[in-house]
Structures are given as C-alpha cells and as structure tokens.
Design a protein around this motif. Structure first.
Motif, PDB file in Angstrom:
ATOM      1  N   LEU A 114      50.705  30.079  31.572  1.00 51.30           N
ATOM      2  CA  LEU A 114      49.354  29.713  31.174  1.00 51.30           C
ATOM      3  C   LEU A 114      48.414  30.829  31.593  1.00 51.30           C
ATOM      4  N   THR A 115      47.576  31.277  30.675  1.00 46.84           N
ATOM      5  CA  THR A 115      46.568  32.284  31.010  1.00 46.84           C
ATOM      6  C   THR A 115      45.309  32.016  30.192  1.00 46.84           C
ATOM      7  N   GLY A 116      44.250  32.669  30.536  1.00 44.93           N
ATOM      8  CA  GLY A 116      42.988  32.489  29.827  1.00 44.93           C
ATOM      9  C   GLY A 116      43.046  33.030  28.404  1.00 44.93           C
ATOM     10  N   GLN A 117      42.333  32.389  27.483  1.00 47.01           N
ATOM     11  CA  GLN A 117      42.313  32.799  26.079  1.00 47.01           C
ATOM     12  C   GLN A 117      41.796  34.218  25.896  1.00 47.01           C
ATOM     13  N   ARG A 118      40.939  34.662  26.784  1.00 39.62           N
ATOM     14  CA  ARG A 118      40.334  35.992  26.644  1.00 39.62           C
ATOM     15  C   ARG A 118      41.046  37.065  27.470  1.00 39.62           C
ATOM     16  N   ASN A 119      42.109  36.688  28.147  1.00 39.98           N
ATOM     17  CA  ASN A 119      42.841  37.634  28.988  1.00 39.98           C
ATOM     18  C   ASN A 119      43.840  38.398  28.112  1.00 39.98           C
ATOM     19  N   GLU A 120      43.313  39.260  27.256  1.00 39.51           N
ATOM     20  CA  GLU A 120      44.125  39.956  26.255  1.00 39.51           C
ATOM     21  C   GLU A 120      45.208  40.833  26.865  1.00 39.51           C
ATOM     22  N   MET A 121      44.915  41.508  27.973  1.00 40.47           N
ATOM     23  CA  MET A 121      45.940  42.338  28.600  1.00 40.47           C
ATOM     24  C   MET A 121      47.131  41.501  29.048  1.00 40.47           C
ATOM     25  N   ALA A 122      46.845  40.352  29.665  1.00 42.54           N
ATOM     26  CA  ALA A 122      47.927  39.475  30.102  1.00 42.54           C
ATOM     27  C   ALA A 122      48.695  38.931  28.907  1.00 42.54           C
ATOM     28  N   ILE A 123      47.988  38.503  27.889  1.00 43.87           N
ATOM     29  CA  ILE A 123      48.642  37.968  26.691  1.00 43.87           C
ATOM     30  C   ILE A 123      49.563  39.010  26.078  1.00 43.87           C
TER      31      ILE A 123
END
Length: 143
Positions: A114-123
């Motif tokens: 689970l990660t934040g919707q705006r955490n593009e680097m993590a995604i």
C-alpha cells in the motif's frame, strides 16, 4: 546499478538505534529504543535492512497471515523507506526481492503493498518488481 558495498540483511536488536533514526525520519512517531528492541525481539514482523558501507540507509517491513477467507498465506510489505542520499541505487528493489524470497520460503502465495496515490517514485519501483495497481479503496478510522 549494484554497488559492491551494499548489504541487504535481516535487522536484529543491534540495529535498534539505526532503525529508530530511520523510522523517525520516515514516520515521525517518536518510538523509544526499548520499543524498537522489544519489537525486534518479540514480533513476527520481518524487518529487512539496507546497509551501505556499514551504515543503515533504509528498511522494509513485512507481515504475513493465514485467513479462512483465502487459500494460502498472504503477505504485505507494510513499510519501505530509503534515506534521500541513498535513493536511486536500486535498494528498494533489493529490499522487495529479499522480503519476497523469505515470504515465498514461508509459503506465502500473494503479497500486497500500500502506498500513496501520488507517490509516483514508489509506484514505479513496485511496478518494476511486477506489482500491479488495483481498484481497492482504503478506509481508515482511529479508535
């Protein structure tokens, strides 16, 4: 992109101070060194540590469980943090693979993150490790 001085290993109670500092930078929850040591000694949580040149620069945590609702064991990578200066070196991918290997060895058949919707680097990192986005919605309540 692998560096020779990178070590990915399981955290132990000797790493409590480093984990405390890393988690404070990541979550800012203000836990004590005693709480970290107790968690390392008593919890079933898997805590992987990324070390460069003898200095802890990141960590990842995972848990797994069995539910009558599903077949097989399920896992979750619950936390992932790499210090700013150590990013873009492939450490997150190495931590994910390290944890996945252990979860697989324990019989886990699926893992979620689970990660934040705006955490593009993590995604992007998770997608690079073959995780796919789902349409699930997280709802949360403080008790």
């Amino acid at each position: 992109m692998k560096e020779k001085n990178i070590d990915i290993r399981w955290a132990n109670t000797n790493d409590a101070d480093a984990l405390l500092k890393l988690n404070e930078a990541f979550n800012g929850v203000g836990t004590s060194i005693e709480e970290v040591k107790d968690s390392l000694a008593l919890s079933d949580e898997l805590i992987a540590l990324a070390v460069i040149g003898g200095q802890a620069v990141g960590f990842a945590c995972a848990q797994y469980f069995k539910s009558f609702c599903y077949r097989g064991l399920h896992g979750e990578i619950t936390e992932m943090y790499i210090t700013e200066v150590a990013r873009r070196r492939g450490l997150a991918t190495l931590l994910i693979a390290f944890i996945e290997d252990e979860l697989r060895a324990r019989g886990v058949t699926s893992v979620k993150i689970l990660t934040g919707q705006r955490n593009e680097m993590a995604i992007q990192t998770y997608e690079k490790s073959n995780y796919t986005k789902t349409e699930e919605v997280l709802l949360q309540k403080k008790l």
